[in-house]
Design a protein around this motif. Sequence first.
Motif, PDB file in Angstrom:
ATOM      1  N   LEU A  32       0.809  -1.216   0.000  1.00 11.25           N
ATOM      2  CA  LEU A  32       0.000   0.000   0.000  1.00 11.25           C
ATOM      3  C   LEU A  32       0.842   1.266   0.000  1.00 11.25           C
ATOM      4  CD1 LEU A  32      -2.799  -0.988   2.529  1.00 11.25           C
ATOM      5  CD2 LEU A  32      -2.976  -0.801   0.064  1.00 11.25           C
ATOM      6  N   ARG A  33       2.157   1.092   0.107  1.00 13.40           N
ATOM      7  CA  ARG A  33       3.066   2.239   0.113  1.00 13.40           C
ATOM      8  C   ARG A  33       2.689   3.226   1.210  1.00 13.40           C
ATOM      9  NH1 ARG A  33       3.495   3.260  -6.451  1.00 13.40           N
ATOM     10  NH2 ARG A  33       3.728   1.072  -7.010  1.00 13.40           N
ATOM     11  N   SER A  34       2.545   2.698   2.414  1.00 16.52           N
ATOM     12  CA  SER A  34       2.178   3.534   3.552  1.00 16.52           C
ATOM     13  C   SER A  34       3.332   4.466   3.907  1.00 16.52           C
ATOM     14  CB  SER A  34       1.842   2.656   4.764  1.00 16.52           C
ATOM     15  OG  SER A  34       3.007   1.995   5.245  1.00 16.52           O
ATOM     16  N   GLU A  35       3.044   5.434   4.770  1.00 15.35           N
ATOM     17  CA  GLU A  35       4.085   6.378   5.181  1.00 15.35           C
ATOM     18  C   GLU A  35       5.236   5.659   5.881  1.00 15.35           C
ATOM     19  OE1 GLU A  35       4.420   9.552   4.428  1.00 15.35           O
ATOM     20  OE2 GLU A  35       2.627   9.312   3.200  1.00 15.35           O
ATOM     21  N   LYS A  36       4.904   4.645   6.693  1.00 11.67           N
ATOM     22  CA  LYS A  36       5.948   3.875   7.367  1.00 11.67           C
ATOM     23  C   LYS A  36       6.836   3.178   6.349  1.00 11.67           C
ATOM     24  CE  LYS A  36       3.271   1.425  10.030  1.00 11.67           C
ATOM     25  NZ  LYS A  36       2.841   0.429  11.055  1.00 11.67           N
ATOM     26  N   PRO A 138      -3.084   8.773 -19.940  1.00  9.08           N
ATOM     27  CA  PRO A 138      -3.245   7.329 -19.727  1.00  9.08           C
ATOM     28  C   PRO A 138      -4.699   6.908 -19.825  1.00  9.08           C
ATOM     29  CG  PRO A 138      -2.966   8.453 -17.644  1.00  9.08           C
ATOM     30  CD  PRO A 138      -2.753   9.488 -18.706  1.00  9.08           C
ATOM     31  N   ALA A 139      -4.914   5.631 -20.135  1.00  6.32           N
ATOM     32  CA  ALA A 139      -6.274   5.113 -20.298  1.00  6.32           C
ATOM     33  C   ALA A 139      -6.874   4.625 -18.991  1.00  6.32           C
ATOM     34  CB  ALA A 139      -6.284   3.995 -21.333  1.00  6.32           C
ATOM     35  N   PHE A 140      -6.021   4.235 -18.031  1.00  5.87           N
ATOM     36  CA  PHE A 140      -6.545   3.747 -16.760  1.00  5.87           C
ATOM     37  C   PHE A 140      -5.503   3.927 -15.668  1.00  5.87           C
ATOM     38  CE2 PHE A 140      -3.983   0.194 -18.063  1.00  5.87           C
ATOM     39  CZ  PHE A 140      -3.560  -0.393 -16.875  1.00  5.87           C
ATOM     40  N   ALA A 141      -5.960   3.816 -14.431  1.00  2.47           N
ATOM     41  CA  ALA A 141      -5.060   3.884 -13.275  1.00  2.47           C
ATOM     42  C   ALA A 141      -5.619   2.977 -12.186  1.00  2.47           C
ATOM     43  CB  ALA A 141      -4.941   5.313 -12.759  1.00  2.47           C
ATOM     44  N   GLN A 195      -9.051  12.922  -6.771  1.00  2.00           N
ATOM     45  CA  GLN A 195      -9.861  12.652  -5.576  1.00  2.00           C
ATOM     46  C   GLN A 195      -9.558  11.280  -5.000  1.00  2.00           C
ATOM     47  OE1 GLN A 195     -13.689  13.786  -7.578  1.00  2.00           O
ATOM     48  NE2 GLN A 195     -14.106  14.773  -5.618  1.00  2.00           N
ATOM     49  N   ALA A 196      -9.253  10.303  -5.862  1.00  2.00           N
ATOM     50  CA  ALA A 196      -8.955   8.948  -5.380  1.00  2.00           C
ATOM     51  C   ALA A 196      -7.750   8.956  -4.449  1.00  2.00           C
ATOM     52  CB  ALA A 196      -8.702   8.013  -6.561  1.00  2.00           C
ATOM     53  N   MET A 197      -6.787   9.830  -4.718  1.00  3.94           N
ATOM     54  CA  MET A 197      -5.581   9.883  -3.894  1.00  3.94           C
ATOM     55  C   MET A 197      -5.823  10.536  -2.547  1.00  3.94           C
ATOM     56  SD  MET A 197      -2.465  10.417  -6.622  1.00  3.94           S
ATOM     57  CE  MET A 197      -3.122  11.870  -7.416  1.00  3.94           C
ATOM     58  N   GLU A 198      -7.024  11.091  -2.338  1.00  7.70           N
ATOM     59  CA  GLU A 198      -7.374  11.614  -1.027  1.00  7.70           C
ATOM     60  C   GLU A 198      -7.863  10.503  -0.100  1.00  7.70           C
ATOM     61  OE1 GLU A 198     -10.235  14.650  -1.597  1.00  7.70           O
ATOM     62  OE2 GLU A 198      -8.933  15.933  -2.833  1.00  7.70           O
ATOM     63  N   PHE A 199      -8.294   9.385  -0.691  1.00  9.13           N
ATOM     64  CA  PHE A 199      -8.822   8.265   0.093  1.00  9.13           C
ATOM     65  C   PHE A 199      -7.878   7.057   0.078  1.00  9.13           C
ATOM     66  CE2 PHE A 199     -12.379  10.833  -1.238  1.00  9.13           C
ATOM     67  CZ  PHE A 199     -13.198  10.882  -0.122  1.00  9.13           C
ATOM     68  N   GLY A 200      -7.046   6.961  -0.945  1.00 11.35           N
ATOM     69  CA  GLY A 200      -6.106   5.848  -1.059  1.00 11.35           C
ATOM     70  C   GLY A 200      -4.791   6.343  -1.629  1.00 11.35           C
ATOM     71  N   SER A 201      -4.094   5.477  -2.342  1.00 10.60           N
ATOM     72  CA  SER A 201      -2.817   5.855  -2.939  1.00 10.60           C
ATOM     73  C   SER A 201      -2.735   5.286  -4.351  1.00 10.60           C
ATOM     74  CB  SER A 201      -1.645   5.335  -2.099  1.00 10.60           C
ATOM     75  OG  SER A 201      -1.695   3.916  -2.003  1.00 10.60           O
ATOM     76  N   LEU A 202      -1.944   5.942  -5.173  1.00  6.25           N
ATOM     77  CA  LEU A 202      -1.770   5.478  -6.549  1.00  6.25           C
ATOM     78  C   LEU A 202      -0.929   4.212  -6.555  1.00  6.25           C
ATOM     79  CD1 LEU A 202      -2.023   5.912  -9.613  1.00  6.25           C
ATOM     80  CD2 LEU A 202       0.039   7.308  -9.489  1.00  6.25           C
TER      81      LEU A 202
END
Length: 231
Positions: A32-36, A138-141, A195-202
């Motif tokens: 999830l590529r968390s801050e830790k 890009p076509a998708f993420a 907006q997705a990056m406000e709730f999760g991560s890329l």
Amino acid sequence: MKIERVDDKTVKCFLSNEELDEYDIDYKDFVLRSEKAKEVVQEIIVQAEEAVGYKPPRYSFDLQIMMLPDQGLVLTFSEREPENEPLIECLKEMKRVLQKAREKVGLSASQPTTDQAEAKPETQTQDVQQEPSPAPKPAFAIFAFSALRDVMNFAEVLPGNLRVDSALYEMEDAYYLCLGRGHASYERYSRACIQAMEFGSLYGAEEKLLLRLEEHGKCLIQAKAIKKLRG
């Protein structure tokens, strides 16, 4: 922490179970590529510079994670050229566009009169010409979320008439939303990605990541995930 140089652009790092406990981190944090996880990765890169003369990647790197039962984790860092940068650049460009739009709204009350505005046509034309070229689109993420509720909260803030493609997967105690442009404009699609990056991560925008989800993950909603999660 044991670090091994594989080649000029690749290093391996072994983290024992004891070290993982010390960092209070596990496999899911790296996925999830968390801050830790970001802090640990940065520390590994610094130690790799000192221990084996590793040079930090110029753009970005692939991170492969291999679990060793009852032992720990092996992290492999491989530098890559910015093949996945189009998505990042597209989102950055959209942020710049949105920021300029906000600035124009904020300055509307102090705009010059019509005569004053017409007195400086050349300057206005130069401003338009100096706009940066649009980034590749890009076509998708794919976005990673730590909980299903986060995905649902994201779905709820999106416009009901947003015509994007979406599918939801579960893999290794995390949730992955594949968000495609579908029939939406790139502006509206980019807004949704921001907006997705406000709730999760890329998580990424590469075909191989989607194939990995299809092969190793569980497909929870194959199509119209956003609409179904919104209820």
